[in-house]
Design a protein around this motif. Structure first.
Motif, PDB file in Angstrom:
ATOM      1  N   PRO A 242       0.819  -1.226   0.000  1.00 56.56           N
ATOM      2  CA  PRO A 242       0.000   0.000   0.000  1.00 56.56           C
ATOM      3  C   PRO A 242       0.846   1.266   0.000  1.00 56.56           C
ATOM      4  O   PRO A 242       0.489   2.254  -0.649  1.00 56.56           O
ATOM      5  N   GLU A 243       1.981   1.258   0.721  1.00 55.26           N
ATOM      6  CA  GLU A 243       2.848   2.429   0.770  1.00 55.26           C
ATOM      7  C   GLU A 243       3.437   2.733  -0.607  1.00 55.26           C
ATOM      8  O   GLU A 243       3.480   3.903  -1.037  1.00 55.26           O
ATOM      9  N   ALA A 244       3.876   1.693  -1.321  1.00 54.59           N
ATOM     10  CA  ALA A 244       4.436   1.903  -2.658  1.00 54.59           C
ATOM     11  C   ALA A 244       3.356   2.375  -3.627  1.00 54.59           C
ATOM     12  O   ALA A 244       3.614   3.214  -4.499  1.00 54.59           O
ATOM     13  N   PHE A 245       2.152   1.840  -3.478  1.00 55.95           N
ATOM     14  CA  PHE A 245       1.040   2.247  -4.337  1.00 55.95           C
ATOM     15  C   PHE A 245       0.753   3.742  -4.167  1.00 55.95           C
ATOM     16  O   PHE A 245       0.632   4.485  -5.141  1.00 55.95           O
ATOM     17  N   LEU A 246       0.656   4.197  -2.928  1.00 54.20           N
ATOM     18  CA  LEU A 246       0.355   5.599  -2.658  1.00 54.20           C
ATOM     19  C   LEU A 246       1.493   6.514  -3.112  1.00 54.20           C
ATOM     20  O   LEU A 246       1.258   7.619  -3.624  1.00 54.20           O
ATOM     21  N   ALA A 247       2.733   6.063  -2.925  1.00 56.41           N
ATOM     22  CA  ALA A 247       3.871   6.875  -3.376  1.00 56.41           C
ATOM     23  C   ALA A 247       3.837   7.049  -4.888  1.00 56.41           C
ATOM     24  O   ALA A 247       4.063   8.145  -5.421  1.00 56.41           O
ATOM     25  N   GLY A 248       3.545   5.963  -5.591  1.00 56.73           N
ATOM     26  CA  GLY A 248       3.463   6.042  -7.046  1.00 56.73           C
ATOM     27  C   GLY A 248       2.307   6.892  -7.513  1.00 56.73           C
ATOM     28  O   GLY A 248       2.416   7.643  -8.496  1.00 56.73           O
ATOM     29  N   TYR A 249       1.185   6.802  -6.796  1.00 52.39           N
ATOM     30  CA  TYR A 249       0.031   7.628  -7.146  1.00 52.39           C
ATOM     31  C   TYR A 249       0.369   9.108  -6.983  1.00 52.39           C
ATOM     32  O   TYR A 249       0.004   9.936  -7.827  1.00 52.39           O
ATOM     33  N   GLY A 250       1.080   9.446  -5.920  1.00 49.89           N
ATOM     34  CA  GLY A 250       1.507  10.828  -5.746  1.00 49.89           C
ATOM     35  C   GLY A 250       2.408  11.284  -6.873  1.00 49.89           C
ATOM     36  O   GLY A 250       2.273  12.411  -7.377  1.00 49.89           O
ATOM     37  N   ALA A 251       3.333  10.421  -7.290  1.00 56.03           N
ATOM     38  CA  ALA A 251       4.222  10.777  -8.400  1.00 56.03           C
ATOM     39  C   ALA A 251       3.436  10.944  -9.691  1.00 56.03           C
ATOM     40  O   ALA A 251       3.739  11.825 -10.507  1.00 56.03           O
ATOM     41  N   ALA A 252       2.412  10.097  -9.892  1.00 52.40           N
ATOM     42  CA  ALA A 252       1.605  10.186 -11.107  1.00 52.40           C
ATOM     43  C   ALA A 252       0.873  11.516 -11.205  1.00 52.40           C
ATOM     44  O   ALA A 252       0.591  11.999 -12.311  1.00 52.40           O
ATOM     45  N   GLN A 253       0.560  12.121 -10.044  1.00 48.68           N
ATOM     46  CA  GLN A 253      -0.093  13.421 -10.056  1.00 48.68           C
ATOM     47  C   GLN A 253       0.861  14.533 -10.494  1.00 48.68           C
ATOM     48  O   GLN A 253       0.416  15.598 -10.923  1.00 48.68           O
ATOM     49  N   ALA A 254       2.159  14.288 -10.365  1.00 55.60           N
ATOM     50  CA  ALA A 254       3.150  15.336 -10.622  1.00 55.60           C
ATOM     51  C   ALA A 254       3.691  15.309 -12.045  1.00 55.60           C
ATOM     52  O   ALA A 254       4.491  16.179 -12.399  1.00 55.60           O
ATOM     53  N   VAL A 255       3.278  14.338 -12.852  1.00 54.32           N
ATOM     54  CA  VAL A 255       3.813  14.248 -14.211  1.00 54.32           C
ATOM     55  C   VAL A 255       2.697  14.542 -15.206  1.00 54.32           C
ATOM     56  O   VAL A 255       1.513  14.383 -14.898  1.00 54.32           O
ATOM     57  N   PRO A 256       3.057  14.989 -16.414  1.00 54.78           N
ATOM     58  CA  PRO A 256       2.033  15.225 -17.439  1.00 54.78           C
ATOM     59  C   PRO A 256       1.554  13.915 -18.036  1.00 54.78           C
ATOM     60  O   PRO A 256       2.062  12.835 -17.720  1.00 54.78           O
ATOM     61  N   GLY A 257       0.586  14.012 -18.929  1.00 54.55           N
ATOM     62  CA  GLY A 257       0.137  12.840 -19.661  1.00 54.55           C
ATOM     63  C   GLY A 257      -0.925  12.049 -18.928  1.00 54.55           C
ATOM     64  O   GLY A 257      -1.402  12.432 -17.859  1.00 54.55           O
ATOM     65  N   PRO A 258      -1.325  10.900 -19.494  1.00 54.85           N
ATOM     66  CA  PRO A 258      -2.450  10.125 -18.959  1.00 54.85           C
ATOM     67  C   PRO A 258      -2.123   9.450 -17.640  1.00 54.85           C
ATOM     68  O   PRO A 258      -1.014   8.943 -17.436  1.00 54.85           O
ATOM     69  N   LEU A 259      -3.112   9.418 -16.741  1.00 54.92           N
ATOM     70  CA  LEU A 259      -2.931   8.758 -15.455  1.00 54.92           C
ATOM     71  C   LEU A 259      -2.734   7.252 -15.608  1.00 54.92           C
ATOM     72  O   LEU A 259      -2.157   6.601 -14.738  1.00 54.92           O
ATOM     73  N   PHE A 260      -3.196   6.690 -16.719  1.00 57.52           N
ATOM     74  CA  PHE A 260      -3.012   5.253 -16.952  1.00 57.52           C
ATOM     75  C   PHE A 260      -1.536   4.862 -16.960  1.00 57.52           C
ATOM     76  O   PHE A 260      -1.208   3.685 -16.783  1.00 57.52           O
ATOM     77  N   THR A 261      -0.631   5.820 -17.178  1.00 58.29           N
ATOM     78  CA  THR A 261       0.791   5.471 -17.142  1.00 58.29           C
ATOM     79  C   THR A 261       1.255   5.132 -15.731  1.00 58.29           C
ATOM     80  O   THR A 261       2.376   4.639 -15.552  1.00 58.29           O
ATOM     81  N   PHE A 262       0.408   5.356 -14.730  1.00 57.94           N
ATOM     82  CA  PHE A 262       0.660   4.838 -13.388  1.00 57.94           C
ATOM     83  C   PHE A 262       0.927   3.344 -13.443  1.00 57.94           C
ATOM     84  O   PHE A 262       1.666   2.779 -12.627  1.00 57.94           O
ATOM     85  N   ALA A 263       0.354   2.665 -14.450  1.00 55.81           N
ATOM     86  CA  ALA A 263       0.579   1.227 -14.623  1.00 55.81           C
ATOM     87  C   ALA A 263       2.054   0.913 -14.836  1.00 55.81           C
ATOM     88  O   ALA A 263       2.541  -0.141 -14.396  1.00 55.81           O
ATOM     89  N   ALA A 264       2.789   1.802 -15.513  1.00 52.23           N
ATOM     90  CA  ALA A 264       4.212   1.553 -15.740  1.00 52.23           C
ATOM     91  C   ALA A 264       4.958   1.486 -14.410  1.00 52.23           C
ATOM     92  O   ALA A 264       5.825   0.612 -14.206  1.00 52.23           O
ATOM     93  N   TYR A 265       4.658   2.401 -13.510  1.00 50.97           N
ATOM     94  CA  TYR A 265       5.266   2.383 -12.176  1.00 50.97           C
ATOM     95  C   TYR A 265       4.915   1.088 -11.452  1.00 50.97           C
ATOM     96  O   TYR A 265       5.791   0.415 -10.877  1.00 50.97           O
ATOM     97  N   LEU A 266       3.628   0.716 -11.469  1.00 52.08           N
ATOM     98  CA  LEU A 266       3.193  -0.483 -10.743  1.00 52.08           C
ATOM     99  C   LEU A 266       3.839  -1.736 -11.326  1.00 52.08           C
ATOM    100  O   LEU A 266       4.237  -2.644 -10.582  1.00 52.08           O
ATOM    101  N   GLY A 267       3.942  -1.815 -12.643  1.00 51.91           N
ATOM    102  CA  GLY A 267       4.603  -2.972 -13.250  1.00 51.91           C
ATOM    103  C   GLY A 267       6.072  -3.042 -12.895  1.00 51.91           C
ATOM    104  O   GLY A 267       6.637  -4.135 -12.732  1.00 51.91           O
ATOM    105  N   ALA A 268       6.710  -1.873 -12.749  1.00 49.13           N
ATOM    106  CA  ALA A 268       8.131  -1.846 -12.412  1.00 49.13           C
ATOM    107  C   ALA A 268       8.398  -2.311 -10.988  1.00 49.13           C
ATOM    108  O   ALA A 268       9.422  -2.946 -10.717  1.00 49.13           O
ATOM    109  N   VAL A 269       7.483  -2.002 -10.042  1.00 52.12           N
ATOM    110  CA  VAL A 269       7.721  -2.347  -8.637  1.00 52.12           C
ATOM    111  C   VAL A 269       7.008  -3.622  -8.205  1.00 52.12           C
ATOM    112  O   VAL A 269       7.171  -4.062  -7.066  1.00 52.12           O
ATOM    113  N   SER A 270       6.230  -4.222  -9.092  1.00 49.99           N
ATOM    114  CA  SER A 270       5.453  -5.404  -8.730  1.00 49.99           C
ATOM    115  C   SER A 270       6.351  -6.597  -8.413  1.00 49.99           C
ATOM    116  O   SER A 270       7.373  -6.828  -9.068  1.00 49.99           O
ATOM    117  N   ASP A 271       5.947  -7.381  -7.398  1.00 49.24           N
ATOM    118  CA  ASP A 271       6.665  -8.606  -7.056  1.00 49.24           C
ATOM    119  C   ASP A 271       6.336  -9.747  -8.010  1.00 49.24           C
ATOM    120  O   ASP A 271       6.993 -10.790  -7.974  1.00 49.24           O
TER     121      ASP A 271
END
Length: 397
Positions: free
Chosen positions: A260-289
């Motif tokens: 949950p902590e990594a999810f929220l951190a990535g969501y915060g970062a997704a708010q700070a970048v331009p472009g579609p929010l769906f790219t949050f998936a790239a972060y989640l795929g990178a940190v996924s176990d």
């Protein structure tokens, strides 16, 4: 078939949008309108609103689908892929870098920039709503449809409210706008998707929904499990943006793949970048176990979450080409376009205005950005820079 533009033109236009379009999917539609409709004149407001209404009805990220379709119409399938890549990759790369532990600007400057970008999104969306209302809701009937749509979008939850407002607009258009006068718009070429290819895309969409979970369960392969989770998230959400977050949380947090902590951190970062929010998936795929993680995991998640929405869009476009000029369909779309104005107006209020305007300073900055867009005709990317600088000044005062 000869197209109106080149792949390079489409790529550069969407790359600039991908680097400067902050504020979420509704703001993205405002940026698209400002640059591609008002300035470049790739299509007129009515054609653009038709496309927005169609994509709102389809599952997937609406703003990315609109961009994909505009690239397709401008420069064929290569243009569509160029538009998608240019608009998506800047934020995806930034989020993968964040997942890898890249340094970020510290507070208060970083917070000030983020706040300024949220504030300037108010001006961008307000400009889009104002311009589209003048074109798409110019009389009492269509203005009334827009007001009812605004109320439905505000009073009902996000996806049901938007779909209900669009459905109301379609019915109202059929009942109230049959035979209504409409000035001629810009003649557009068809999207050029063969029907056989369209049917194949719809079959692939259905196969992905059914086969991926079966293959993932049967093989136990992490790659397939990762692709399945993100494919389902992209296939079952309407409108895109923040609506996808519960599906992503269920897919990667509740399964234990991402903390949950990594999810929220990535969501915060997704708010700070331009472009579609769906790219949050790239972060989640990178940190996924589960899955390969890193860049490979990011690529799998990114492709999987966008693919279903693009397949459905390609699947319906040739049929849309065939019916969009019929009188009954045009009446329905006039009603739906008026409803789009109401939906954008509702989104202007919440979440755009309510999250960004927290006091007199942010309000003044937002109004200043609106004046720059409307009265001074300043390009949206320049208003973004002004907003970011203004946010820093507000954070330091």
């Amino acid at each position: 078939m000869r197209r109106a533009g080149s792949v390079g033109e489409v790529f550069l236009a969407f790359l600039r949008l991908g680097l400067t379009s902050f504020g979420g999917p509704v703001a993205h539609l405002g940026y698209f309108r400002d640059d591609l409709v008002t300035r470049r004149r790739w299509m007129d407001d009515r054609a653009y609103a038709d496309l927005v209404a169609l994509c709102q009805f389809l599952p997937g990220p609406a703003s990315s689908q609109v961009g994909f379709a505009m690239g397709l119409q401008r420069a064929g399938i290569a243009g569509a892929l160029a538009a998608f890549a240019a608009f998506t990759l800047p934020s995806a790369v930034l989020l993968v870098a964040f997942a890898a532990g890249a340094a970020v600007i510290g507070a208060p400057i970083g917070d000030g920039i983020l706040d300024g970008l949220k504030i300037v999104a108010v001006a961008i969306v307000a400009h889009a709503v104002w311009g589209m209302a003048r074109t798409l809701a110019p009389d009492a009937r269509r203005a009334g449809i827009a007001v009812v749509a605004l109320a439905l979008a505000l009073l009902l939850p996000a996806a049901p409210g938007q779909l209900g407002a669009l459905a109301m607009g379609v019915v109202a258009g059929l009942l109230l706008l049959r035979g209504a006068d409409e000035p001629p718009g810009v003649e557009l070429p068809p999207f050029g998707v063969p029907r056989a290819a369209a049917v194949s895309c719809l079959v692939l969409f259905a196969v992905g929904l059914v086969a991926l979970p079966l293959l993932a369960a049967g093989t136990g392969a992490g790659v397939l499990a990762l692709a399945d989770a993100f494919f389902r998230s992209g296939a079952l959400v309407f409108g895109g943006g923040h609506v996808v977050l519960p599906l992503l949380q269920a897919g990667v947090v509740q399964t234990g793949w991402v903390t949950p902590e990594a999810f929220l951190a990535g969501y915060g970062a997704a708010q700070a970048v331009p472009g579609p929010l769906f790219t949050f998936a790239a972060y989640l795929g990178a940190v996924s176990d589960v899955g390969p993680g890193g860049v490979a995991g990011a690529a799998i998640a990114l492709v999987a979450i966008f693919l279903p929405g693009l397949l459905v869009l390609l699947g319906v476009l040739p049929f849309w080409d065939a019916v969009r000029t019929r009188p009954r369909v045009r009446a329905a779309m006039r009603g739906a376009n008026a409803a789009v104005v109401g939906i954008l107006g509702a989104a202007l209020y919440t979440p755009v205005f309510t999250t960004a305007i927290t006091g007199p300073g942010p309000l003044v900055l937002a109004v200043g950005g609106f004046v720059l867009l409307v009265a001074v005709k300043t390009p949206a990317w320049a208003v973004v820079l002004v907003g970011a600088a203004g946010g820093v000044i507000l954070s330091l005062t």
